[in-house]
Design a protein around this motif. Structure first.
Motif, mmCIF file in Angstrom:
data_model
loop_
_atom_site.group_PDB
_atom_site.id
_atom_site.type_symbol
_atom_site.label_atom_id
_atom_site.label_comp_id
_atom_site.label_asym_id
_atom_site.label_seq_id
_atom_site.Cartn_x
_atom_site.Cartn_y
_atom_site.Cartn_z
ATOM 1 N N GLY A 32 0.810 -1.221 0.000
ATOM 2 C CA GLY A 32 0.000 0.000 0.000
ATOM 3 C C GLY A 32 0.836 1.259 0.000
ATOM 4 O O GLY A 32 0.313 2.358 0.165
ATOM 5 N N GLY A 33 2.139 1.123 -0.184
ATOM 6 C CA GLY A 33 3.034 2.272 -0.104
ATOM 7 C C GLY A 33 3.514 2.452 1.323
ATOM 8 O O GLY A 33 3.102 1.741 2.232
ATOM 9 N N GLY A 34 4.377 3.375 1.508
ATOM 10 C CA GLY A 34 4.889 3.638 2.845
ATOM 11 C C GLY A 34 6.391 3.480 2.903
ATOM 12 O O GLY A 34 7.076 3.423 1.884
ATOM 13 N N ARG A 35 6.879 3.411 4.112
ATOM 14 C CA ARG A 35 8.312 3.378 4.361
ATOM 15 C C ARG A 35 8.910 2.016 4.013
ATOM 16 O O ARG A 35 8.393 0.970 4.409
ATOM 17 C CB ARG A 35 8.565 3.701 5.821
ATOM 18 N N GLU A 36 10.009 2.058 3.282
ATOM 19 C CA GLU A 36 10.708 0.835 2.926
ATOM 20 C C GLU A 36 11.418 0.256 4.144
ATOM 21 O O GLU A 36 11.725 0.980 5.088
ATOM 22 C CB GLU A 36 11.742 1.128 1.832
ATOM 23 N N TRP A 37 11.665 -1.048 4.096
ATOM 24 C CA TRP A 37 12.455 -1.684 5.135
ATOM 25 C C TRP A 37 13.500 -2.573 4.491
ATOM 26 O O TRP A 37 13.372 -2.960 3.344
ATOM 27 C CB TRP A 37 11.570 -2.434 6.125
ATOM 28 N N ASP A 38 14.551 -2.845 5.235
ATOM 29 C CA ASP A 38 15.652 -3.676 4.760
ATOM 30 C C ASP A 38 15.478 -5.099 5.273
ATOM 31 O O ASP A 38 15.077 -5.312 6.423
ATOM 32 C CB ASP A 38 17.002 -3.146 5.253
ATOM 33 N N CYS A 39 15.815 -6.049 4.416
ATOM 34 C CA CYS A 39 15.690 -7.459 4.776
ATOM 35 C C CYS A 39 16.906 -8.208 4.243
ATOM 36 O O CYS A 39 17.304 -7.992 3.094
ATOM 37 C CB CYS A 39 14.416 -8.028 4.164
ATOM 38 N N PRO A 40 17.507 -9.078 5.042
ATOM 39 C CA PRO A 40 18.599 -9.891 4.508
ATOM 40 C C PRO A 40 18.054 -10.854 3.459
ATOM 41 O O PRO A 40 16.950 -11.399 3.617
ATOM 42 C CB PRO A 40 19.132 -10.636 5.736
ATOM 43 N N PRO A 41 18.792 -11.058 2.379
ATOM 44 C CA PRO A 41 18.293 -11.906 1.294
ATOM 45 C C PRO A 41 17.930 -13.320 1.734
ATOM 46 O O PRO A 41 16.992 -13.919 1.194
ATOM 47 C CB PRO A 41 19.438 -11.939 0.284
ATOM 48 N N GLU A 42 18.622 -13.858 2.715
ATOM 49 C CA GLU A 42 18.330 -15.229 3.154
ATOM 50 C C GLU A 42 16.985 -15.345 3.875
ATOM 51 O O GLU A 42 16.489 -16.446 4.091
ATOM 52 C CB GLU A 42 19.460 -15.780 4.024
ATOM 53 N N ALA A 43 16.381 -14.213 4.253
ATOM 54 C CA ALA A 43 15.081 -14.231 4.938
ATOM 55 C C ALA A 43 13.932 -13.998 3.970
ATOM 56 O O ALA A 43 12.798 -13.821 4.397
ATOM 57 C CB ALA A 43 15.069 -13.176 6.042
ATOM 58 N N LEU A 60 -6.445 -2.265 0.645
ATOM 59 C CA LEU A 60 -7.543 -1.448 0.127
ATOM 60 C C LEU A 60 -8.692 -1.358 1.112
ATOM 61 O O LEU A 60 -9.283 -0.292 1.309
ATOM 62 C CB LEU A 60 -8.037 -2.014 -1.210
ATOM 63 N N ASN A 61 -9.013 -2.461 1.761
ATOM 64 C CA ASN A 61 -10.069 -2.443 2.777
ATOM 65 C C ASN A 61 -9.671 -1.567 3.959
ATOM 66 O O ASN A 61 -10.504 -0.815 4.493
ATOM 67 C CB ASN A 61 -10.378 -3.855 3.259
ATOM 68 N N ARG A 62 -8.411 -1.624 4.360
ATOM 69 C CA ARG A 62 -7.942 -0.782 5.469
ATOM 70 C C ARG A 62 -8.071 0.692 5.096
ATOM 71 O O ARG A 62 -8.561 1.501 5.880
ATOM 72 C CB ARG A 62 -6.492 -1.113 5.810
ATOM 73 N N GLN A 63 -7.674 1.044 3.879
ATOM 74 C CA GLN A 63 -7.750 2.430 3.449
ATOM 75 C C GLN A 63 -9.202 2.910 3.345
ATOM 76 O O GLN A 63 -9.492 4.073 3.626
ATOM 77 C CB GLN A 63 -7.050 2.598 2.103
ATOM 78 N N ALA A 64 -10.110 2.031 2.963
ATOM 79 C CA ALA A 64 -11.528 2.405 2.843
ATOM 80 C C ALA A 64 -12.139 2.715 4.197
ATOM 81 O O ALA A 64 -13.114 3.474 4.274
ATOM 82 C CB ALA A 64 -12.292 1.284 2.152
ATOM 83 N N ARG A 65 -11.600 2.141 5.269
ATOM 84 C CA ARG A 65 -12.143 2.366 6.610
ATOM 85 C C ARG A 65 -11.598 3.631 7.263
ATOM 86 O O ARG A 65 -12.108 4.074 8.287
ATOM 87 C CB ARG A 65 -11.840 1.182 7.508
ATOM 88 N N LEU A 66 -10.548 4.229 6.682
ATOM 89 C CA LEU A 66 -9.967 5.437 7.275
ATOM 90 C C LEU A 66 -10.914 6.612 7.098
ATOM 91 O O LEU A 66 -11.596 6.716 6.078
ATOM 92 C CB LEU A 66 -8.613 5.736 6.626
ATOM 93 N N PRO A 67 -10.950 7.517 8.076
ATOM 94 C CA PRO A 67 -11.848 8.693 7.965
ATOM 95 C C PRO A 67 -11.430 9.624 6.852
ATOM 96 O O PRO A 67 -10.367 9.695 6.402
ATOM 97 C CB PRO A 67 -11.714 9.380 9.315
#
Length: 67
Positions: A32-43, A60-67
């Motif tokens: 849904g967009g937002g802040r990227e995170w780092d992950c080791p390739p083996e995970a 999409l359902n979460r966004q539809a419930r936001l005011p």
């Protein structure tokens, strides 16, 4: 332009779109967009299309419930 690649971060089960590689880590962005995170390739494991679709619908359902 290539199709987006989606992976599951096995450490916590989050699905993210691969944005790049930095310093030995893979950078993932939430569906849904937002802040990227780092992950080791083996995970990382490839996200099946059905899982990606379910995650997108949840977002999409979460966004539809936001005011």
């Amino acid at each position: 332009m290539s199709a987006p690649q989606y992976m599951i971060d096995a450490r916590d089960g989050r699905i993210g779109e691969v944005m790049g590689h930095v310093g030995g880590y893979v950078q993932l962005r939430p569906l849904g967009g937002g802040r990227e995170w780092d992950c080791p390739p083996e995970a990382l494991t490839p996200a099946p299309p059905g899982e990606v679709l379910r995650a997108r619908v949840r977002e999409l359902n979460r966004q539809a419930r936001l005011p």
